[in-house]
Motif scaffolding. Structure first.
Motif, PDB file in Angstrom:
ATOM      1  N   UNK A  56       0.801  -1.075   0.052  1.00 18.79           N
ATOM      2  CA  UNK A  56       0.086  -0.078  -0.109  1.00 18.79           C
ATOM      3  C   UNK A  56       0.864   1.354   0.029  1.00 18.79           C
ATOM      4  N   UNK A  57       1.906   1.231   0.645  1.00 10.20           N
ATOM      5  CA  UNK A  57       2.892   2.459   0.999  1.00 10.20           C
ATOM      6  C   UNK A  57       3.381   2.670  -0.475  1.00 10.20           C
ATOM      7  N   UNK A  58       4.086   1.468  -1.144  1.00  7.33           N
ATOM      8  CA  UNK A  58       4.743   1.600  -2.260  1.00  7.33           C
ATOM      9  C   UNK A  58       3.900   2.039  -3.626  1.00  7.33           C
ATOM     10  N   UNK A  59       2.515   1.659  -3.478  1.00  7.40           N
ATOM     11  CA  UNK A  59       1.832   1.856  -4.379  1.00  7.40           C
ATOM     12  C   UNK A  59       1.286   3.494  -4.293  1.00  7.40           C
ATOM     13  N   UNK A  60       1.313   4.196  -3.114  1.00  7.72           N
ATOM     14  CA  UNK A  60       0.879   5.306  -2.976  1.00  7.72           C
ATOM     15  C   UNK A  60       1.983   6.376  -3.477  1.00  7.72           C
ATOM     16  N   UNK A  75      -5.284   6.952 -14.804  1.00  5.61           N
ATOM     17  CA  UNK A  75      -4.158   6.006 -14.347  1.00  5.61           C
ATOM     18  C   UNK A  75      -4.115   5.805 -12.570  1.00  5.61           C
ATOM     19  N   UNK A  76      -4.696   6.848 -12.172  1.00  6.62           N
ATOM     20  CA  UNK A  76      -4.686   6.547 -10.618  1.00  6.62           C
ATOM     21  C   UNK A  76      -5.716   5.637 -10.377  1.00  6.62           C
ATOM     22  N   UNK A  77      -6.643   5.626 -10.967  1.00  6.97           N
ATOM     23  CA  UNK A  77      -7.679   4.906 -10.769  1.00  6.97           C
ATOM     24  C   UNK A  77      -7.327   3.320 -11.000  1.00  6.97           C
ATOM     25  N   UNK A  78      -6.493   3.155 -12.023  1.00  2.89           N
ATOM     26  CA  UNK A  78      -6.026   1.661 -12.410  1.00  2.89           C
ATOM     27  C   UNK A  78      -5.078   1.344 -11.469  1.00  2.89           C
ATOM     28  N   UNK A  79      -4.120   2.199 -11.049  1.00  3.20           N
ATOM     29  CA  UNK A  79      -3.140   2.012  -9.989  1.00  3.20           C
ATOM     30  C   UNK A  79      -3.751   1.716  -8.791  1.00  3.20           C
ATOM     31  N   UNK A  80      -4.720   2.216  -8.404  1.00  5.59           N
ATOM     32  CA  UNK A  80      -5.607   1.797  -7.299  1.00  5.59           C
ATOM     33  C   UNK A  80      -6.145   0.435  -7.168  1.00  5.59           C
ATOM     34  N   UNK A  81      -6.555   0.004  -8.365  1.00  9.11           N
ATOM     35  CA  UNK A  81      -7.131  -1.248  -8.467  1.00  9.11           C
ATOM     36  C   UNK A  81      -5.843  -2.507  -8.351  1.00  9.11           C
ATOM     37  N   UNK A  82      -4.609  -2.023  -9.041  1.00 10.63           N
ATOM     38  CA  UNK A  82      -3.434  -2.770  -8.918  1.00 10.63           C
ATOM     39  C   UNK A  82      -2.821  -2.822  -7.309  1.00 10.63           C
ATOM     40  N   UNK A  83      -3.033  -1.713  -6.596  1.00  7.45           N
ATOM     41  CA  UNK A  83      -2.748  -1.887  -5.296  1.00  7.45           C
ATOM     42  C   UNK A  83      -3.618  -2.716  -4.340  1.00  7.45           C
TER      43      UNK A  83
END
Length: 209
Positions: free
Chosen positions: A133-137, A191-199
């Motif tokens: 979670x921290x890395x993906x943030x 992009x933020x939404x997609x990365x949020x799903x990956x997170x």
């Protein structure tokens, strides 16, 4: 609006593709470089402050100045823009990865060693997962920065949506400014939404919020 897309639709699609290419190549390189460095810094904490401080200094260099510094080395076009954006992408990813890994519960690390995990197995199977979670943030923050700053790549001939924005400013045409600005905002949000799903996928179920 329809007449604008009839006249500029093909060019707009090209500029969006150029913007995506510049942004995601830079971000990808940032992830590939910053994450392993951060892992190394958790094992060499004496130099961690210096390395993260150096990345912080690089981030304070004004965007236009950094792009200008790239020209004598790499010329004009996509390459200097990618290098500059890559440098800007490093700090959030490096810092968050380092913080995330440092905050992993030591008792969990002891348990990993107790069941016979090697150092690399502990990093991949335990530490990176718990710190996800921290890395993906950091990656999400970096992605937003890079997509926004990629508009400046237009100044050194790298293309992208900045071409529309700066042409609109020069010609006092609000339609060109909007044609460049709105896709940049949408790209950042998507992009933020997609990365949020990956997170969410990468985060272990036990620590999902």
């Amino acid at each position: 609006m329809i007449s604008f897309f009839q006249a500029n639709g093909a060019e707009l699609i090209l500029k969006i593709w150029q913007h995506i290419y510049l942004s995601f190549i830079s971000l990808g390189l940032g992830i590939i470089v910053a994450v392993p460095i951060a892992i190394g810094l958790t094992r060499a904490k004496k130099i961690a402050g210096f390395v993260i401080g150096l990345a912080s200094v690089l981030q304070t260099v004004p965007s236009m100045a950094l792009l200008a510094l790239m020209i004598p080395i790499f010329g004009i076009g996509s390459l200097p823009a990618i290098v500059a954006l890559f440098i800007y992408s490093l700090l959030p990813i490096l810092r968050n990865t380092y913080i995330g890994l440092n905050n992993v519960d030591p008792s969990v690390l002891d348990a990993a060693k107790g069941i016979g995990m090697s150092n690399m197995q502990s990093i991949i199977q335990v530490e990176l997962k718990l710190a996800a979670p921290v890395i993906m943030a950091g990656i999400r923050l970096s992605a937003t920065f890079v997509i926004a700053w990629a508009t400046l790549a237009s100044y050194i001939g790298a293309g992208g949506l900045g071409d529309f924005i700066f042409n609109g400013l020069n010609l006092y045409r609000s339609d060109l400014i909007l044609a460049g600005s709105v896709p940049v905002i949408l790209l950042a949000l998507i992009t933020d939404y997609i990365l949020g799903k990956i997170e969410y996928v990468l985060t272990p179920k036990s620590i999902r919020v």
